[in-house]
Design a protein around this motif. Structure first.
Motif, PDB file in Angstrom:
ATOM      1  N   PHE A 182     -45.323  -4.980 -35.181  1.00 28.91           N
ATOM      2  CA  PHE A 182     -45.880  -6.339 -35.213  1.00 28.91           C
ATOM      3  C   PHE A 182     -46.999  -6.514 -34.206  1.00 28.91           C
ATOM      4  CE2 PHE A 182     -45.583 -10.827 -36.210  1.00 28.91           C
ATOM      5  CZ  PHE A 182     -46.016 -11.449 -35.058  1.00 28.91           C
ATOM      6  N   SER A 183     -46.792  -6.038 -32.976  1.00 24.16           N
ATOM      7  CA  SER A 183     -47.739  -6.293 -31.903  1.00 24.16           C
ATOM      8  C   SER A 183     -49.023  -5.471 -32.032  1.00 24.16           C
ATOM      9  CB  SER A 183     -47.089  -6.022 -30.555  1.00 24.16           C
ATOM     10  OG  SER A 183     -46.701  -4.664 -30.469  1.00 24.16           O
ATOM     11  N   ARG A 184     -49.059  -4.502 -32.913  1.00 21.67           N
ATOM     12  CA  ARG A 184     -50.243  -3.649 -33.030  1.00 21.67           C
ATOM     13  C   ARG A 184     -51.396  -4.339 -33.742  1.00 21.67           C
ATOM     14  NH1 ARG A 184     -47.494   1.939 -35.324  1.00 21.67           N
ATOM     15  NH2 ARG A 184     -45.867   2.151 -33.748  1.00 21.67           N
ATOM     16  N   TYR A 232     -53.568  -9.502 -30.254  1.00 22.60           N
ATOM     17  CA  TYR A 232     -52.336  -9.365 -29.487  1.00 22.60           C
ATOM     18  C   TYR A 232     -52.448 -10.097 -28.152  1.00 22.60           C
ATOM     19  CZ  TYR A 232     -48.719  -7.246 -26.597  1.00 22.60           C
ATOM     20  OH  TYR A 232     -47.658  -7.061 -25.768  1.00 22.60           O
ATOM     21  N   ARG A 251     -49.407 -17.076 -31.347  1.00 24.91           N
ATOM     22  CA  ARG A 251     -48.444 -16.014 -31.642  1.00 24.91           C
ATOM     23  C   ARG A 251     -47.523 -15.814 -30.454  1.00 24.91           C
ATOM     24  NH1 ARG A 251     -51.615 -10.590 -32.901  1.00 24.91           N
ATOM     25  NH2 ARG A 251     -49.523  -9.654 -32.996  1.00 24.91           N
ATOM     26  N   ASP A 252     -46.311 -15.415 -30.755  1.00 29.06           N
ATOM     27  CA  ASP A 252     -45.325 -15.060 -29.739  1.00 29.06           C
ATOM     28  C   ASP A 252     -44.904 -13.631 -30.053  1.00 29.06           C
ATOM     29  OD1 ASP A 252     -42.956 -14.622 -28.274  1.00 29.06           O
ATOM     30  OD2 ASP A 252     -42.576 -16.771 -28.190  1.00 29.06           O
ATOM     31  N   ASN A 253     -45.426 -12.687 -29.292  1.00 30.05           N
ATOM     32  CA  ASN A 253     -45.168 -11.275 -29.602  1.00 30.05           C
ATOM     33  C   ASN A 253     -43.706 -10.906 -29.378  1.00 30.05           C
ATOM     34  OD1 ASN A 253     -47.860 -10.567 -30.360  1.00 30.05           O
ATOM     35  ND2 ASN A 253     -48.414 -10.650 -28.194  1.00 30.05           N
ATOM     36  N   ARG A 276     -42.076 -12.245 -32.342  1.00 33.73           N
ATOM     37  CA  ARG A 276     -42.714 -11.741 -33.562  1.00 33.73           C
ATOM     38  C   ARG A 276     -43.010 -12.879 -34.530  1.00 33.73           C
ATOM     39  NH1 ARG A 276     -38.738  -6.507 -34.280  1.00 33.73           N
ATOM     40  NH2 ARG A 276     -39.468  -5.375 -32.442  1.00 33.73           N
ATOM     41  N   VAL A 329     -46.050 -15.896 -35.738  1.00 39.97           N
ATOM     42  CA  VAL A 329     -47.424 -16.387 -35.728  1.00 39.97           C
ATOM     43  C   VAL A 329     -47.407 -17.765 -36.374  1.00 39.97           C
ATOM     44  CG1 VAL A 329     -49.798 -16.016 -36.473  1.00 39.97           C
ATOM     45  CG2 VAL A 329     -48.304 -14.056 -36.013  1.00 39.97           C
TER      46      VAL A 329
END
Length: 111
Positions: free
Chosen positions: A29-31, A53, A71-73, A76, A78
């Motif tokens: 997800f974070s990529r 990110y 977004r909240d990494n 996960r 958005v």
């Protein structure tokens, strides 16, 4: 592999607000840059907003100063906060990360 599930959307009056959320699964997800697109009937899919990110954002001119992407990494997710909605914002909205797409959420702005 990232899977995306959207929630939110619905019907709002002109000038109203709605919020879309997109929940992702998978370590990748974070990529990816996260994007929201929309597609109105008979129109091509349009990029609405994107966020890296690190939190850098960009917006289509048509939604600038009205919509906010976040977004909240760790979670996960958005989100797309949509304020001061206009009838021309009516469309199906899709979240996107890399090759993955959400299922689409209908947003209708009408009095």
């Amino acid at each position: 592999q990232v899977q995306l599930v959207e929630s939110g959307g619905g019907l709002a009056q002109p000038g109203g607000s709605l919020r879309l959320s997109c929940a992702g699964s998978g370590s990748a997800f974070s990529r990816f840059i996260a994007r929201w697109y929309r597609q109105a009937p008979g129109e091509q899919r349009e990029l609405v907003a994107s966020i890296t990110y690190g939190g850098s954002t960009s917006y289509a001119d048509s939604v600038k100063d009205r919509f906010t992407i976040s977004r909240d990494n760790a979670k996960r997710t958005v989100d797309l906060q949509m304020n001061s909605l206009k009838p021309e914002d009516t469309a199906v909205y899709y979240c996107n990360l890399g090759p993955m797409w959400g299922q689409g959420s209908q947003v209708t702005v009408s009095s």
